[in-house]
Design an enzyme around this catalytic site. Structure first.
Site, PDB file in Angstrom:
ATOM      1  N   GLU A 197      21.140   4.339  24.368  1.00  0.00           N
ATOM      2  CA  GLU A 197      21.390   3.832  25.724  1.00  0.00           C
ATOM      3  C   GLU A 197      20.328   4.366  26.687  1.00  0.00           C
ATOM      4  O   GLU A 197      20.645   4.966  27.722  1.00  0.00           O
ATOM      5  CB  GLU A 197      22.824   4.173  26.184  1.00  0.00           C
ATOM      6  N   GLU A 339      27.713   0.713  18.485  1.00  0.00           N
ATOM      7  CA  GLU A 339      28.872   1.216  19.234  1.00  0.00           C
ATOM      8  C   GLU A 339      29.713   0.008  19.615  1.00  0.00           C
ATOM      9  O   GLU A 339      29.256  -0.858  20.371  1.00  0.00           O
ATOM     10  CB  GLU A 339      28.467   1.995  20.486  1.00  0.00           C
TER      11      GLU A 339
HETATM   12  O1  AHR Z   1      31.104   6.418  22.437  1.00  0.00           O
HETATM   13  C1  AHR Z   1      31.116   7.081  23.650  1.00  0.00           C
HETATM   14  C2  AHR Z   1      29.837   6.873  24.453  1.00  0.00           C
HETATM   15  O2  AHR Z   1      29.716   5.542  24.832  1.00  0.00           O
HETATM   16  C3  AHR Z   1      28.542   7.161  23.746  1.00  0.00           C
HETATM   17  O3  AHR Z   1      28.218   8.512  23.734  1.00  0.00           O
HETATM   18  C4  AHR Z   1      27.560   6.395  24.565  1.00  0.00           C
HETATM   19  O4  AHR Z   1      26.422   5.997  23.833  1.00  0.00           O
HETATM   20  C5  AHR Z   1      28.360   5.228  25.096  1.00  0.00           C
HETATM   21  O5  AHR Z   1      28.175   5.041  26.429  1.00  0.00           O
END
Ligand code: AHR
Length: 535
Positions: A197, A339
């Site tokens: 991110e 994610e």
């Molecule tokens: O999964 C939790 C968080 O969500 C992660 O650390 C991040 O990459 C995302 O914003």
């Protein structure tokens, strides 16, 4: 961006019937003699961040814990995860990756640095679970490493040194250090995440700045495991039969395509000196930020709204695949959704920043819908990681001291194991509709595949929480003789597994009839069924 209902149905290649027709059987046709792309087993990957009790307590309890463990990893959790055949585990983050300094977590544990996890609740990070513990853990569960290097507060040199520690020959100084820590053989790093991110917690980089940095990481953070690379040229290249590391660049976290464009444009123009082999995408199901939906004690409105929200994944895949297709029509670069999952309000009494939530039949249904979407895009989506494996967000497993419970999402992942590396088969059906107030959803979802075991597998989801769905499946290409399978369902939309009732939501056998080659099965309300069909 939300898609209209019409778009949603077209996107899923489904056809709606009228409400009155819903009482009739849902006609499904599977082309058992057809063919489709491989459903890469990496689609069923997991994410485990140093966050809350995801690692500490959830995986790592230490060798001296009264909780049964092997070299510090809790045995109950390892045993449960083994059964999921987890293809890869992404670690150490997430946002934490961009503040993780690997040297803090190697060598004798008593001498390791104690730091603060600034990303997640300012928890003390004792660094007991570091690189060598991570590789021990994934070996115990039979998985592969997806390492995210620090591109936020770290440097190219720090990441290159970490890779050398993990992958270099023991005759090198870095490899000798690893050997001195008890691990002579180089580790295999199958996937390397270049940042996380980077448009937000990973450094708030502009796309162009990210791309310039990414090229340096892609060039210099080398996998020195010559056996894995299948070459004696550590600068790159591979030989037939080898399994070289795949480098995954940061991509989008929403419908905006700036990162996708910048990374893919750079990829198209890359030369011999660097390359990437994957583009990351993050997409959570939370309805709105900050997450306000409860993980327990909710009703049908919250059920329907959350299931609807998860369908935006389809938009996300289509938007970013279209950009990728422009630069990479041959689909060489996979879209890696590393994610995804349901992000809900933290459980009352749990610590801020620990992202601890319960897990209900609703979440298992959401998982099935997402896995089905991934398989429908299997030519581009070849890897994903649900967030997160234990105790965090949409977890497979919850723990509390010595207690452990398997969640409905765990059971769903286990039921989908036969789809790992299976060949997707053409399937068509009338989805029908399920309505709650102004929320309108496709009622039934389904995928079919020829498993590596040669068997025909069908997964069927009934989203409607009130009405069963009668399925009449015609199987073209084989004469179906028998069908058997399991169903995951519950009496209430918010049904969970608790430490007191750990099997409240667990798979049960379901009976399916086969008459003249047609398979008939009744899907209970709010359920997921996986059938194997023998011909
Ligand atoms: O999964 C939790 C968080 O969500 C992660 O650390 C991040 O990459 C995302 O914003």
């Amino acid at each position: 961006m939300r898609m209209s209902f019409a778009t949603m149905l077209v996107a899923a290649a489904l056809t709606c019937t009228t409400a009155s027709a819903q009482q009739a059987s849902v006609k499904v046709t599977v082309a058992a003699n057809g063919t489709g792309p491989r459903i890469d087993r990496n689609i069923f990957g997991q994410f485990a961040e140093n966050l809350g009790t995801g690692i500490y307590e959830g995986v790592w309890v230490g060798e001296n814990s009264p909780i049964p463990n092997v070299r510090g990893m809790r045995t109950d959790v390892v045993t449960a995860l083994k059964a999921l055949k987890v293809p890869s585990v992404r670690w150490p983050g997430g946002c934490f990756a961009d503040e993780y300094h690997w040297r803090d977590g190697v060598g004798p544990r008593a001498k390791r640095a104690v730091t603060v996890n600034g990303s997640w609740g300012n928890a003390l990070e004792k660094n007991d679970f570091g690189t060598d513990e991570f590789f021990d853990f994934i070996r115990q569960i039979g998985s592969n490493a997806y390492i995210s290097v620090n591109m936020g507060s770290g440097s190219v040199k720090e990441a290159a040194d970490w890779m050398a520690y993990m992958t270099a020959d023991p005759r090198t100084t870095a490899g000798a250090e690893r050997a001195a820590n008890g691990h002579r053989e180089p580790y295999a790093v199958k996937f390397l995440g270049i940042g996380n991110e980077s448009w937000s917690c990973g450094g708030a980089y502009t796309p162009d700045y990210y791309v310039d940095e990414m090229k340096r990481y892609a060039r210099f953070v080398r996998n020195l495991n010559l056996k894995q690379n299948g070459t004696d040229n550590p600068a790159g290249g591979s030989v037939a039969g080898s399994d070289p590391m795949q480098r995954i660049a940061v991509g989008p976290g929403g419908p905006g395509t700036e990162y996708t464009e910048a990374v893919m444009r750079a990829w198209k123009g890359h030369d011999w000196a660097w390359n990437i082999e994957g583009l990351s995408m993050h997409n959570y199901t939370w309805v709105a930020w900050p997450p306000s939906y409860a993980s327990t004690g909710f009703g049908e409105r919250e059920y329907a709204t959350l299931v609807k929200d998860t369908l935006k994944m389809e938009d996300m895949i289509r938007i970013h695949s279209a950009v990728m297709d422009k630069y990479d029509p041959d689909k060489k670069v996979p879209l890696v959704i590393d994610e995804w999952g349901v992000w809900l309000k933290k459980l009352p009494g749990s610590r801020d920043g620990f992202l601890h939530q319960q897990n209900s039949i609703r979440d298992a249904i959401v998982a099935s819908i997402n896995l089905n979407m991934f398989t429908r895009h299997a030519d581009r989506v070849r890897m994903t990681a649900i967030a997160q494996m234990v105790n965090v967000l949409q977890a497979m497993i919850l723990t509390d001291g010595p207690k452990m419970v398997l969640t409905p999402t765990y059971h769903l992942f286990k039921m989908y194991v036969p789809f790992q590396d299976a060949t997707r088969l053409p399937i068509s059906f009338d989805a029908g509709t399920y309505r709650f107030g102004d929320v309108v959803l496709p009622r039934v979802d389904a995928i079919a595949a020829r498993g590596k075991d040669g068997k025909l597998w069908i997964a069927l989801t009934n989203v409607d929480p009130n009405q069963p769905a009668r399925i009449a499946a015609r199987i073209d290409g084989i004469r179906a003789r028998a069908a058997s399978g399991t169903v995951l369902t519950a009496d209430r939309v918010d049904a969970i597994n608790s430490y007191d009732a750990p099997d409240a939501v667990s798979p049960r056998p379901i009976s399916a009839r086969v008459d003249a080659g047609q398979v008939s099965v009744t899907l209970p309300p709010k359920s997921v069924t996986v059938l194997s069909i023998a011909g």
